[in-house]
Design an enzyme around this catalytic site. Structure first.
Site, PDB file in Angstrom:
ATOM      1  N   HIS A   1      -4.787  -6.762  -3.354  1.00  0.00           N
ATOM      2  CA  HIS A   1      -5.822  -6.987  -2.347  1.00  0.00           C
ATOM      3  C   HIS A   1      -5.946  -8.464  -1.975  1.00  0.00           C
ATOM      4  O   HIS A   1      -6.799  -8.822  -1.166  1.00  0.00           O
ATOM      5  CB  HIS A   1      -7.167  -6.454  -2.846  1.00  0.00           C
TER       6      HIS A   1
ATOM      7  N   ARG B   1       0.831  -1.204   0.000  1.00  0.00           N
ATOM      8  CA  ARG B   1       0.000   0.000   0.000  1.00  0.00           C
ATOM      9  C   ARG B   1       0.871   1.262   0.000  1.00  0.00           C
ATOM     10  O   ARG B   1       0.578   2.231  -0.703  1.00  0.00           O
ATOM     11  CB  ARG B   1      -0.920  -0.016   1.221  1.00  0.00           C
TER      12      ARG B   1
ATOM     13  N   ASN C   1      -4.015   8.702   3.548  1.00  0.00           N
ATOM     14  CA  ASN C   1      -2.733   8.199   4.039  1.00  0.00           C
ATOM     15  C   ASN C   1      -2.651   8.072   5.553  1.00  0.00           C
ATOM     16  O   ASN C   1      -1.627   7.625   6.081  1.00  0.00           O
ATOM     17  CB  ASN C   1      -1.591   9.103   3.553  1.00  0.00           C
TER      18      ASN C   1
ATOM     19  N   HIS D   1       0.690   4.195  -2.772  1.00  0.00           N
ATOM     20  CA  HIS D   1       0.340   5.559  -2.385  1.00  0.00           C
ATOM     21  C   HIS D   1       1.471   6.533  -2.686  1.00  0.00           C
ATOM     22  O   HIS D   1       1.222   7.706  -2.972  1.00  0.00           O
ATOM     23  CB  HIS D   1      -0.015   5.612  -0.903  1.00  0.00           C
TER      24      HIS D   1
END
Length: 331
Positions: free
Chosen positions: A194, A69, A98, A73
């Protein structure tokens, strides 16, 4: 899976990886290379990173999803420049999407180790990419070759954070990824991240009770999953509890990098709206079906992560090599 820069470009010629690359992204990949630090450091930098990540993983397996992640990001805002690591009252860390990003302690530990082994030469942006690769490998993913040679950015602003929301349509998601030089197939594989990790109830609670203001649940969701998620996320609750993104009922798979996520969304057991829509949207359905029915996910996921890691990078004399990943260097 080992892939050189030349091999990646060759794959791109045949349209498997670089169908919709922008010139900027292509140039970035040419500047990066596998083994960038081999002649710059006496120590094996990638081995140093691996040792630290392995030690952290033994204490907390959730760092895998956290690092995946973090890389996403970081790369999706200013490019893969480690801007997400910078502290500050208005830095990217403070943007709402975030606030739940984790793994900074892992990056700090890796940075400390590589500074001992090879002081002043290894960028924080490369550390994110290398650490993420090592974590994925520990969770059963294929060990793909990472390209290195990134440099760290100077700018980190919460106002720059514009990440795709989990409630957007497939068309909107395809457009968001295309703006980063990533095509629809890349998107399907990257959302396969995921296969590990969780989502907070606040990100999917509307699907359980008032989907798109219908006053009822999302009818595309499997009924047994709906009951399960409602028990985790009661109506009008704070939304702080979490559910696994891979809802495999028979084989615990939420800590394993595999294709189970795709079989689940084809069975209408996707937790996030965008995940579920991937399975049946005409743009992505065939790709999802292929992944669900094959054994090549880990290798292809690694290729997609390599491509993500080349988005908007700084190389050469651009940016800097930070002394601390949390702050730009002082003059």
């Amino acid at each position: 899976m080992k892939m050189s820069s030349r091999a990646l470009v060759a794959v791109g010629i045949f349209g498997l990886i670089f169908v919709s690359l922008t010139g900027q992204c292509y140039g970035a990949l040419e500047a990066l290379r596998v083994g960038f630090y081999e002649r710059k450091c006496l120590a094996d930098v990638e081995e140093v990173v691996a040792d630290v990540v392995k030690a952290k993983y033994k204490m907390d397996r959730t760092i895998v999803a956290a690092l995946v992640r973090m890389q996403f990001h970081d790369c999706f805002v200013n490019g893969c420049d480690a801007s997400i690591l910078l502290d500050g009252s208005s830095s990217e860390k403070t943007a709402p999407p975030n606030l739940s990003v984790r793994g900074y302690d892992v990056i700090d530990a890796v940075k400390a180790a590589v500074e001992v082994a090879c002081p002043g030469k290894v960028s924080c942006s490369d550390i994110i990419v290398m650490a993420t690769r090592e974590a994925l490998c520990l969770s059963g993913g294929g060990r793909y070759s990472v390209q290195t040679g990134r440099r760290d950015g100077f700018v980190s602003l919460a106002s720059n954070v514009d990440l795709p929301a989990p409630s957007i349509s497939v068309n909107q998601s395809v457009a968001a990824f295309a703006r980063k030089g990533l095509n629809a197939i890349d998107m399907v594989y990257l959302l396969g991240g995921h296969t590990i990790g969780v989502a907070h109830c606040s990100l999917f609670q509307d699907r359980l009770y008032n989907f798109q203001n219908t006053g009822g649940p999302d009818r595309s969701m499997d009924s047994s999953l709906l009951r399960k998620l409602r028990s985790i996320c009661p109506q009008n609750s704070a939304g702080s509890k979490t559910a696994d993104l891979d809802q495999n009922e028979y084989v615990p798979s939420s800590f394993i990098v595999d294709n189970s996520f795709y079989t689940q969304i084809r069975a209408r057991r996707g937790v996030l709206q965008i995940d579920q829509e991937l399975a049946f949207d005409p743009i992505t359905q065939s790709t999802v079906t292929t992944i669900a029915n094959s054994f090549g996910f880990s290798a292809k996921f690694g290729q997609a992560m390599v491509k993500l890691g080349a988005v908007g990078v700084l190389t050469g004399t651009q940016g800097e090599i930070r002394k601390s990943c949390r702050a730009v260097n002082t003059p």
